[in-house]
Motif scaffolding. Structure first.
Motif, PDB file in Angstrom:
ATOM      1  N   UNK A 180       0.837  -1.196   0.000  1.00 34.48           N
ATOM      2  CA  UNK A 180       0.000   0.000   0.000  1.00 34.48           C
ATOM      3  C   UNK A 180       0.872   1.247   0.000  1.00 34.48           C
ATOM      4  N   UNK A 181       0.213   2.390  -0.106  1.00 38.98           N
ATOM      5  CA  UNK A 181       0.958   3.640  -0.108  1.00 38.98           C
ATOM      6  C   UNK A 181       1.764   3.835   1.157  1.00 38.98           C
ATOM      7  N   UNK A 182       1.152   3.596   2.316  1.00 41.45           N
ATOM      8  CA  UNK A 182       1.865   3.811   3.576  1.00 41.45           C
ATOM      9  C   UNK A 182       3.009   2.823   3.726  1.00 41.45           C
ATOM     10  N   UNK A 183       2.835   1.579   3.247  1.00 39.52           N
ATOM     11  CA  UNK A 183       3.908   0.597   3.356  1.00 39.52           C
ATOM     12  C   UNK A 183       5.084   0.980   2.456  1.00 39.52           C
ATOM     13  N   UNK A 184       4.801   1.518   1.286  1.00 37.19           N
ATOM     14  CA  UNK A 184       5.900   1.956   0.414  1.00 37.19           C
ATOM     15  C   UNK A 184       6.704   3.065   1.084  1.00 37.19           C
ATOM     16  N   UNK A 185       6.010   3.990   1.733  1.00 39.39           N
ATOM     17  CA  UNK A 185       6.718   5.100   2.371  1.00 39.39           C
ATOM     18  C   UNK A 185       7.467   4.635   3.612  1.00 39.39           C
ATOM     19  N   UNK A 284       0.457   8.570  -4.068  1.00 40.11           N
ATOM     20  CA  UNK A 284      -0.876   8.816  -4.601  1.00 40.11           C
ATOM     21  C   UNK A 284      -1.954   8.018  -3.872  1.00 40.11           C
ATOM     22  N   UNK A 285      -1.564   6.950  -3.169  1.00 37.14           N
ATOM     23  CA  UNK A 285      -2.555   6.085  -2.532  1.00 37.14           C
ATOM     24  C   UNK A 285      -2.581   6.218  -1.004  1.00 37.14           C
ATOM     25  N   UNK A 286      -2.062   7.311  -0.495  1.00 37.35           N
ATOM     26  CA  UNK A 286      -2.186   7.608   0.934  1.00 37.35           C
ATOM     27  C   UNK A 286      -3.570   8.222   1.193  1.00 37.35           C
ATOM     28  N   UNK A 287      -4.216   7.775   2.249  1.00 38.05           N
ATOM     29  CA  UNK A 287      -5.509   8.368   2.631  1.00 38.05           C
ATOM     30  C   UNK A 287      -5.247   9.622   3.459  1.00 38.05           C
ATOM     31  N   UNK A 288      -5.406   9.498   4.759  1.00 33.46           N
ATOM     32  CA  UNK A 288      -5.134  10.626   5.644  1.00 33.46           C
ATOM     33  C   UNK A 288      -3.626  10.783   5.825  1.00 33.46           C
ATOM     34  N   UNK A 475       3.873  11.134   6.135  1.00 28.85           N
ATOM     35  CA  UNK A 475       3.386  10.540   4.889  1.00 28.85           C
ATOM     36  C   UNK A 475       2.138  11.295   4.457  1.00 28.85           C
ATOM     37  N   UNK A 476       2.114  11.738   3.207  1.00 31.94           N
ATOM     38  CA  UNK A 476       0.998  12.574   2.742  1.00 31.94           C
ATOM     39  C   UNK A 476       0.544  12.132   1.350  1.00 31.94           C
ATOM     40  N   UNK A 477      -0.710  12.424   1.007  1.00 31.95           N
ATOM     41  CA  UNK A 477      -1.188  12.117  -0.345  1.00 31.95           C
ATOM     42  C   UNK A 477      -0.450  12.958  -1.388  1.00 31.95           C
ATOM     43  N   UNK A 478      -0.164  12.354  -2.489  1.00 28.90           N
ATOM     44  CA  UNK A 478       0.456  13.086  -3.603  1.00 28.90           C
ATOM     45  C   UNK A 478      -0.662  13.584  -4.525  1.00 28.90           C
ATOM     46  N   UNK A 479      -1.166  14.766  -4.191  1.00 30.69           N
ATOM     47  CA  UNK A 479      -2.202  15.349  -5.038  1.00 30.69           C
ATOM     48  C   UNK A 479      -2.185  16.859  -4.874  1.00 30.69           C
ATOM     49  N   UNK A 667      -8.232   9.038  -2.392  1.00 28.20           N
ATOM     50  CA  UNK A 667      -6.901   8.634  -2.843  1.00 28.20           C
ATOM     51  C   UNK A 667      -6.735   7.121  -2.857  1.00 28.20           C
ATOM     52  N   UNK A 668      -7.585   6.426  -2.136  1.00 27.79           N
ATOM     53  CA  UNK A 668      -7.436   4.989  -1.983  1.00 27.79           C
ATOM     54  C   UNK A 668      -8.217   4.264  -3.065  1.00 27.79           C
ATOM     55  N   UNK A 669      -7.537   3.454  -3.888  1.00 28.67           N
ATOM     56  CA  UNK A 669      -8.257   2.735  -4.944  1.00 28.67           C
ATOM     57  C   UNK A 669      -9.371   1.836  -4.413  1.00 28.67           C
ATOM     58  N   UNK A 670      -9.183   1.294  -3.199  1.00 31.19           N
ATOM     59  CA  UNK A 670     -10.201   0.400  -2.663  1.00 31.19           C
ATOM     60  C   UNK A 670     -11.504   1.129  -2.362  1.00 31.19           C
ATOM     61  N   UNK A 671     -11.441   2.425  -2.080  1.00 33.22           N
ATOM     62  CA  UNK A 671     -12.686   3.161  -1.866  1.00 33.22           C
ATOM     63  C   UNK A 671     -13.482   3.237  -3.169  1.00 33.22           C
TER      64      UNK A 671
END
Length: 946
Positions: A180-185, A284-288, A475-479, A667-671
């Motif tokens: 996931x995004x947080x795990x990558x960071x 890009x896939x970080x939520x909060x 960790x922040x959303x890339x948007x 930001x989360x594809x699962x949503x």
């Protein structure tokens, strides 16, 4: 004891300047080891812990803990520690899993020991633990075989070429689903958080390149080097004979050889840092946005953890984190909270077992990262500068002593897994295991004699929040529109903490009682002492019925549920927004004259909770308490009916957090797939809507209060169930006083059939969405009509368990196509009898069509042939074992009482006979009846084609 207190007083003085123990260790007596656990060591270096414990009856736990983890890997081995954990289930000397005999998973499931539930393992950075839990002891051969499994895990895993290659795909898909995004960071941040240290690259999942390509001998060498008896601990707790088990351990593990010239098990240090270490990452896939602030500390040496001063240190740290978390929660519920969530804890520094840290973790609004960081640092500085108040400490201590008292009261009812976890931590990390009797007696004498001054002084002199050893992870959303502080700005905020304008915290405490005066109660007008499930049935003068089932399963627990028919089904469709947030809004407001924050403060030292909620078909109230707090539970129940509290600040806070979470979820594809699924299932229905951030301000608070009051205006048709250690004669007056005083209008009502049925037909939606890690997420849903009775509920359970077994074999093991396929089924009685059966998995987008074909084919096969006899028997063993275990659970009886009155189905009578009588043909016909209704929704989220 006076002599002990002189030493404790000296230790507190030593601890005031620091939470560390070097100065105090020589002055304190040792912590004893619980006399009821037998600890021994074999000549080969193996350590064992054995304890007889009677709960659950006729059950035992087997664990093997290894002082081995991913930190021991070399770069070319990244991922082998975790890979080896998987391989331990894929063939061992005595459980080869091929034509020579059953494998561990296959054998265990024939004994009702379910893979993933009772049979599992985990690998972390510094440890690996395997478990076989809830093993039946009625058959000695089963117990002996489980000990043999531990032996094989210790030194007889086969690691065949064929099984290694099969598992590569499974682990690759596990990596895919968890990347996931947080795990990558987090993975990227390691090099910043551990500059030059071994921990800079040690995530257990490892390197995909290594997983896909390592030579077979590499994992065999790793196994031979690190899986050895001097690094292993056997933990066995349950309804067994300790002497007999000790003799068996000595015999079974006698052939495990002591290593010759073993490699040194190094515990790699973590360097100190004078200047702050700061990592800021976007994905890009970080939520909060997430902010973590670490204040690194030297860990307590293992040699000192057996000293009484360590108990003092842990108590003082517990008080500190408890009080600060209460402040953070209070701030979170202010009208304009600076963060969505914030909490602190003391423990290992991120991944490292060789460094501790005081950590503040914050979940921020997307546009408020700077504000959240500043707010967090401000609260830390407020604590450092002014400490905590006496009233805060009094509450935190009361809650601590209450938990200790509850554990002490339950000492004869403690379950196996509680002891197992203690002994694993003792073996791996030298945590003390004095037993609850010693801890309860000692801490009840020590805690009242440790003043708040001692804790404040330890904080203020730099013991917890040092000026060095600071680390920040962001960790922040890339948007577009997301503004992160720079590294320089973060460092400036850290260095500027002592210059912040901070005032002392003011603890606003009400001396008002929960209820100023007791209500005018009602009377018990009839009593039946032999009602359903052996309950005592009380009918009150206001129409309320109470069913009491006294049990001795837990000494310090009473569970409660009250329920009535109606729910949100009685409201018009245009209330759908308010229906969705009714419960969260009501709970945010508190009760009577107490805000939610004030209520938490007022209930300090009590073991009690009550929650009211309005569901689709019912309104209800749930609660639990210690027997001594039963009256408080009754008072909270009365207030939940009669005095919901409107709190505009709490409402504003809740709206702010809901809006922030909705914005972040985009930001989360699962949503995306969740929204798509919901729209396909219910999009045609007038009550369906997709919540958007801009709709939050449309929530009507006054209408929610009105709806809630309507549902709880009449208690005359409520049934209350009380299960646990209930002294019936003692609680009768309190039941009359409070439940008997609940409002009663005598209205007769039930729910309406205006619920959202699932869309009919064969519906499909495959769509593409950009993802950082290419992945296909597949959701399949069968729905339709189904009779609701005991047999059909059992058949649904049999079907989903059989599908899980088939998909594990065909999709996970044979194809290596996914980490797991999850099947879940449910029948519902009201407002009309129906079912839903869903199948969910994730995979490589290139494999989805092939795997979907296998999943569909296996479902058709189930509908035409049913499960195999082998699978059927495994399911029966598990369900019968679980049924016996459930008989000793308060929650089981509470749920069955609720189920009986709501659906008319009795899940207790004839259960075992019904399970035993189910045949392959029954499951086959049931599956065919579901599938042949022709209602299936398939949603696939994949990635755009290149």
């Amino acid at each position: 004891m006076k002599h002990l207190f002189r030493k404790l007083g000296f230790a507190v003085i030593m601890l005031c300047g620091s939470f560390q123990l070097a100065s105090a260790q020589m002055q304190m007596p040792p912590i004893p080891v619980d006399k009821d656990v037998r600890i021994g060591h074999l000549d080969n270096g193996l350590t064992y812990y054995i304890r007889h414990n009677a709960l659950p009856e006729h059950r035992v736990e087997f664990h093997i803990a290894q002082k081995v983890g991913s930190i021991l890997e070399e770069p070319q081995q990244r991922g082998l520690a975790h890979f080896l954990e998987h391989m331990a289930f894929n063939g061992t000397k005595n459980f080869p899993g091929d034509e020579k005999g059953l494998g561990i998973v296959q054998w265990c499931e024939t004994k009702g020991i379910k893979f993933g539930v009772n049979l599992n393992a985990y690998t972390s950075v510094d440890q690996t633990v395997y478990r076989i839990s809830n093993v039946p002891t009625d058959d000695q051969s089963v117990v002996d075989s489980c000990l043999l499994i531990l032996h094989d895990w210790s030194n007889a895993v086969l690691l065949s070429d064929k099984e290694i290659d099969k598992e590569r795909g499974v682990i690759h898909e596990e990596w895919r689903s968890r990347n996931s995004g947080i795990m990558r960071l987090y993975t990227e941040a390691q090099a910043v958080m551990y500059p030059g240290d071994k921990y800079a690259d040690c995530m257990p999942i490892g390197s995909i390149d290594v997983i896909d390509n390592f030579p077979y001998q590499a994992i065999r060498d790793y196994y031979a080097k690190w899986y050895r008896p001097d690094l292993q601990g056997i933990i066995i707790v349950g309804d067994i004979d300790v002497d007999q088990m000790e003799a068996k351990i000595k015999s079974v593990f006698a052939d495990v050889k002591k290593p010759v010239n073993p490699a040194e098990r190094v515990y790699y240090p973590v360097a100190d840092n004078q200047e702050p270490l700061v990592y800021i990452g976007k994905d890009k896939e970080i939520d909060d946005p997430t902010i973590e602030i670490y204040f690194k500390q030297d860990p307590t040496p293992d040699s000192i953890k057996g000293n009484m001063a360590y108990l003092l240190q842990q108590y003082m740290l517990s008080m500190t984190t408890s009080m600060l978390n209460s402040r953070l929660n209070e701030l979170r519920q202010s009208a304009n909270p600076p963060f969505i969530y914030a909490g602190c804890y003391y423990g290992n520094y991120f991944l490292a077992q060789t460094k501790d840290a005081f950590t503040l973790s914050i979940s921020s609004k997307a546009e408020g990262i700077n504000e959240a960081l500043k707010a967090g640092l401000t609260e830390l500085e407020r604590v450092r500068r002014y400490g905590f108040t006496e009233s805060e400490y009094k509450r935190a201590r009361a809650n601590y002593l209450q938990r200790l008292e509850s554990a002490y009261n339950e000492r004869e009812k403690t379950k196996n897994d509680s002891y197992v976890n203690e002994y694993i931590n003792h073996f791996l990390m030298a945590e003390p295991i004095p037993g609850i009797e010693f801890e309860y007696t000692t801490m009840n004498q020590i805690a009242p004699n440790i003043p708040i001054m001692a804790i404040n002084q330890a904080i203020q002199q730099g013991g917890l929040l040092p000026d060095n050893n600071q680390v920040v992870f962001i960790a922040a959303p890339e948007k577009e529109g997301i503004v992160c502080p720079t590294k320089e700005e973060v460092v400036a905020q850290l260095k500027g903490m002592k210059d912040l304008k901070v005032e002392a915290y003011v603890d606003k405490v009400s001396n008002e009682p929960l209820m100023k005066e007791a209500p005018k109660g009602g009377k018990i007008v009839s009593e039946n002492t032999n009602a359903i499930y052996g309950t005592t049935e009380l009918t009150l003068s206001n129409g309320v019925k109470v069913y009491i089932k006294k049990t001795d399963f837990k000494a310090d627990e009473i569970q409660m549920k009250g329920v009535s028919l109606g729910g949100t089904s009685l409201f018009p469709d245009n209330d759908k927004l308010e229906m969705s947030y009714l419960n969260s809004v009501i709970q945010a407001g508190g009760l009577g004259n107490f805000s939610k924050v004030d209520l938490t403060k007022m209930l300090a030292g009590k073991k009690v909770s009550v929650n009211a909620a309005v569901g689709a078909n019912t309104e209800g109230i749930t609660g639990s308490c210690s027997p001594k707090d039963f009256e408080t539970m009754m008072q909270l129940t009365y207030l939940s009916f009669t005095a919901p509290r409107k709190d505009m600040d709490a409402f504003a806070s809740l709206k702010s957090r809901i809006k922030a979470q909705l914005e972040s979820a985009e930001s989360n594809p699962l949503s995306s797939i969740n929204d798509t699924i919901q729209k396909m299932m219910y999009g045609y229905h007038p009550r369906y809507f997709s919540m958007k951030p801009e709709m939050v301000d449309q929530i009507n608070y006054d209408r929610i209060i009105e709806m809630y009051k309507d549902r709880f205006a009449d208690a005359s048709d409520f049934r209350f169930f009380l299960v646990g250690n209930v002294d019936i004669e003692k609680v009768k007056p309190l039941i009359e006083q409070y439940l008997g005083a609940l409002p009663s209008t005598g209205r007769k009502e039930t729910f309406r059939d205006n619920h959202m049925d699932i869309a009919k037909g064969m519906l499909e939606n495959t769509y593409a969405k950009e993802q950082q890690t290419p992945m296909a997420t597949v959701f399949m849903l069968y729905s339709g009509k189904c009779k609701y009775d005991l047999k059909d509920n059992l058949l649904m359970s049999f079907l989903t368990q059989a599908l899980d077994m088939v998909y594990t074999e065909e999709v996970r093991e044979k194809e290596g196509g996914t980490y797991g396929v999850s099947s879940y089924g449910q029948l519902s009685k009201h407002p009309n009898e129906k079912f839903m059966l869903q199948i969910v998995y994730q995979t490589d987008p290139a494999k989805k069509d092939h795997l979907n074909g296998i999943i569909d084919a296996q479902m058709k096969k189930m509908a035409s042939e049913g499960p195999t006899e082998e699978h059927l028997q495994k399911i029966k063993e598990y369900m019968l074992k679980k049924y016996k275990d459930n008989q000793k659970e308060n929650g089981y009886w509470l749920n069955n009482l609720d189920e009986y009155f709501y659906t008319g189905v009795d899940y207790t009578q004839g259960y075992e006979e019904a399970v035993n009588n189910i045949t392959v043909k029954d499951v086959q016909k049931f599956a065919a009846d579901l599938v042949n209704q022709g209602n299936k929704i398939t949603v696939v989220m994949t990635v755009p084609e290149k």
